[in-house]
Design a protein around this motif. Structure first.
Motif, PDB file in Angstrom:
ATOM      1  N   VAL A  18     -43.835  17.611  38.379  1.00 48.80           N
ATOM      2  CA  VAL A  18     -44.839  18.298  37.576  1.00 48.80           C
ATOM      3  C   VAL A  18     -45.677  19.221  38.447  1.00 48.80           C
ATOM      4  O   VAL A  18     -46.220  18.802  39.478  1.00 48.80           O
ATOM      5  N   HIS A  19     -45.814  20.477  38.024  1.00 48.63           N
ATOM      6  CA  HIS A  19     -46.717  21.417  38.703  1.00 48.63           C
ATOM      7  C   HIS A  19     -48.143  21.008  38.342  1.00 48.63           C
ATOM      8  O   HIS A  19     -48.475  20.855  37.177  1.00 48.63           O
ATOM      9  N   MET A  20     -48.988  20.817  39.351  1.00 50.87           N
ATOM     10  CA  MET A  20     -50.369  20.362  39.138  1.00 50.87           C
ATOM     11  C   MET A  20     -51.337  21.299  39.856  1.00 50.87           C
ATOM     12  O   MET A  20     -51.833  20.988  40.943  1.00 50.87           O
ATOM     13  N   PRO A  21     -51.625  22.472  39.266  1.00 46.93           N
ATOM     14  CA  PRO A  21     -52.443  23.482  39.958  1.00 46.93           C
ATOM     15  C   PRO A  21     -53.862  23.014  40.279  1.00 46.93           C
ATOM     16  O   PRO A  21     -54.517  23.610  41.139  1.00 46.93           O
ATOM     17  N   LEU A  23     -54.693  20.334  41.854  1.00 47.45           N
ATOM     18  CA  LEU A  23     -54.741  19.610  43.125  1.00 47.45           C
ATOM     19  C   LEU A  23     -55.021  20.576  44.273  1.00 47.45           C
ATOM     20  O   LEU A  23     -54.712  21.763  44.205  1.00 47.45           O
ATOM     21  N   GLU A  24     -55.570  20.027  45.327  1.00 48.12           N
ATOM     22  CA  GLU A  24     -55.898  20.830  46.508  1.00 48.12           C
ATOM     23  C   GLU A  24     -54.621  21.319  47.192  1.00 48.12           C
ATOM     24  O   GLU A  24     -53.643  20.571  47.304  1.00 48.12           O
ATOM     25  N   ALA A  25     -54.641  22.568  47.644  1.00 52.46           N
ATOM     26  CA  ALA A  25     -53.483  23.154  48.323  1.00 52.46           C
ATOM     27  C   ALA A  25     -53.965  24.238  49.286  1.00 52.46           C
ATOM     28  O   ALA A  25     -54.940  24.932  49.007  1.00 52.46           O
ATOM     29  N   PRO A  26     -53.276  24.396  50.405  1.00 50.47           N
ATOM     30  CA  PRO A  26     -53.658  25.442  51.360  1.00 50.47           C
ATOM     31  C   PRO A  26     -53.306  26.831  50.827  1.00 50.47           C
ATOM     32  O   PRO A  26     -52.394  26.958  49.993  1.00 50.47           O
ATOM     33  N   PRO A  27     -53.975  27.875  51.301  1.00 49.96           N
ATOM     34  CA  PRO A  27     -53.732  29.227  50.786  1.00 49.96           C
ATOM     35  C   PRO A  27     -52.283  29.699  50.945  1.00 49.96           C
ATOM     36  O   PRO A  27     -51.775  30.433  50.105  1.00 49.96           O
ATOM     37  N   ASP A  28     -51.601  29.266  52.017  1.00 46.36           N
ATOM     38  CA  ASP A  28     -50.221  29.714  52.223  1.00 46.36           C
ATOM     39  C   ASP A  28     -49.203  28.913  51.397  1.00 46.36           C
ATOM     40  O   ASP A  28     -48.041  29.305  51.305  1.00 46.36           O
ATOM     41  N   ARG A  29     -49.634  27.804  50.805  1.00 47.16           N
ATOM     42  CA  ARG A  29     -48.773  26.993  49.924  1.00 47.16           C
ATOM     43  C   ARG A  29     -49.613  26.568  48.713  1.00 47.16           C
ATOM     44  O   ARG A  29     -49.977  25.410  48.577  1.00 47.16           O
ATOM     45  N   PRO A  30     -49.928  27.525  47.828  1.00 53.03           N
ATOM     46  CA  PRO A  30     -50.921  27.270  46.773  1.00 53.03           C
ATOM     47  C   PRO A  30     -50.410  26.512  45.536  1.00 53.03           C
ATOM     48  O   PRO A  30     -51.163  26.341  44.586  1.00 53.03           O
ATOM     49  N   HIS A  31     -49.160  26.056  45.560  1.00 53.75           N
ATOM     50  CA  HIS A  31     -48.592  25.422  44.361  1.00 53.75           C
ATOM     51  C   HIS A  31     -48.271  23.947  44.614  1.00 53.75           C
ATOM     52  O   HIS A  31     -47.237  23.620  45.180  1.00 53.75           O
ATOM     53  N   PRO A  32     -49.152  23.032  44.168  1.00 56.15           N
ATOM     54  CA  PRO A  32     -48.893  21.600  44.329  1.00 56.15           C
ATOM     55  C   PRO A  32     -47.973  21.070  43.224  1.00 56.15           C
ATOM     56  O   PRO A  32     -48.151  21.386  42.049  1.00 56.15           O
ATOM     57  N   SER A  88     -46.014  11.080  44.668  1.00 55.02           N
ATOM     58  CA  SER A  88     -46.648  11.766  45.780  1.00 55.02           C
ATOM     59  C   SER A  88     -46.616  13.246  45.449  1.00 55.02           C
ATOM     60  O   SER A  88     -46.157  13.628  44.365  1.00 55.02           O
ATOM     61  N   TYR A  89     -47.114  14.088  46.368  1.00 55.88           N
ATOM     62  CA  TYR A  89     -47.034  15.509  46.052  1.00 55.88           C
ATOM     63  C   TYR A  89     -46.763  16.348  47.276  1.00 55.88           C
ATOM     64  O   TYR A  89     -46.942  15.908  48.417  1.00 55.88           O
TER      65      TYR A  89
END
Length: 128
Positions: A18-21, A23-32, A88-89
């Motif tokens: 599941v895409h969970m926008p 959630l926290e993610a770094p700018p270079d990998r913005p899609h959790p 997990s993610y």
């Protein structure tokens, strides 16, 4: 290190991705993406999962290898007929595929493994 044998009856299912926008993610990998996994022990022996290795490849040709002890901080001990489910993610920058393996030992100390089926993480298209 001993060679690992794929144990018949020990298998993994990827139950959901599941895409969970939110959630926290770094700018270079913005899609959790959250993934839900179940390790099934349908063999005749008890197995303890000791570690894992994931390979995540993205559409830009980048590969990331993730290795570690246990599974989400645990070392699940699975009797015959039991299973272990967790989630997990992973964060990605572009469409990606993931696959890998879990490694463990049976009750006789024999090193065993089971593959994690390949699954996709596709970045949703944003309509502007």
């Amino acid at each position: 290190m001993s060679a690992f044998t794929e144990l018949s009856g020990l298998h993994v299912t990827v139950d959901r991705v599941v895409h969970m926008p939110q959630l926290e993610a770094p700018p270079d990998r913005p899609h959790p993406f959250v993934y839900f996994i179940t390790i099934h022990n349908d063999s005749c022996t008890t197995v303890t999962i000791k570690g894992r290795k994931w390979i995540v490849a993205d559409s830009d040709g980048q590969r990331m290898v993730v290795e570690g002890d246990g599974v989400v901080g645990e070392f699940p001990r699975l009797e015959p007929g039991e299973h272990f489910s967790y989630n997990s993610y992973h964060t990605i920058g572009s469409d990606s595929v993931a696959e890998g393996a879990y490694f463990g030992v049976d009750t006789n100390g024999v090193p065993v493994c089971t593959r994690i089926p390949r699954f996709e993480m596709r970045v949703p298209v944003r309509l502007v």
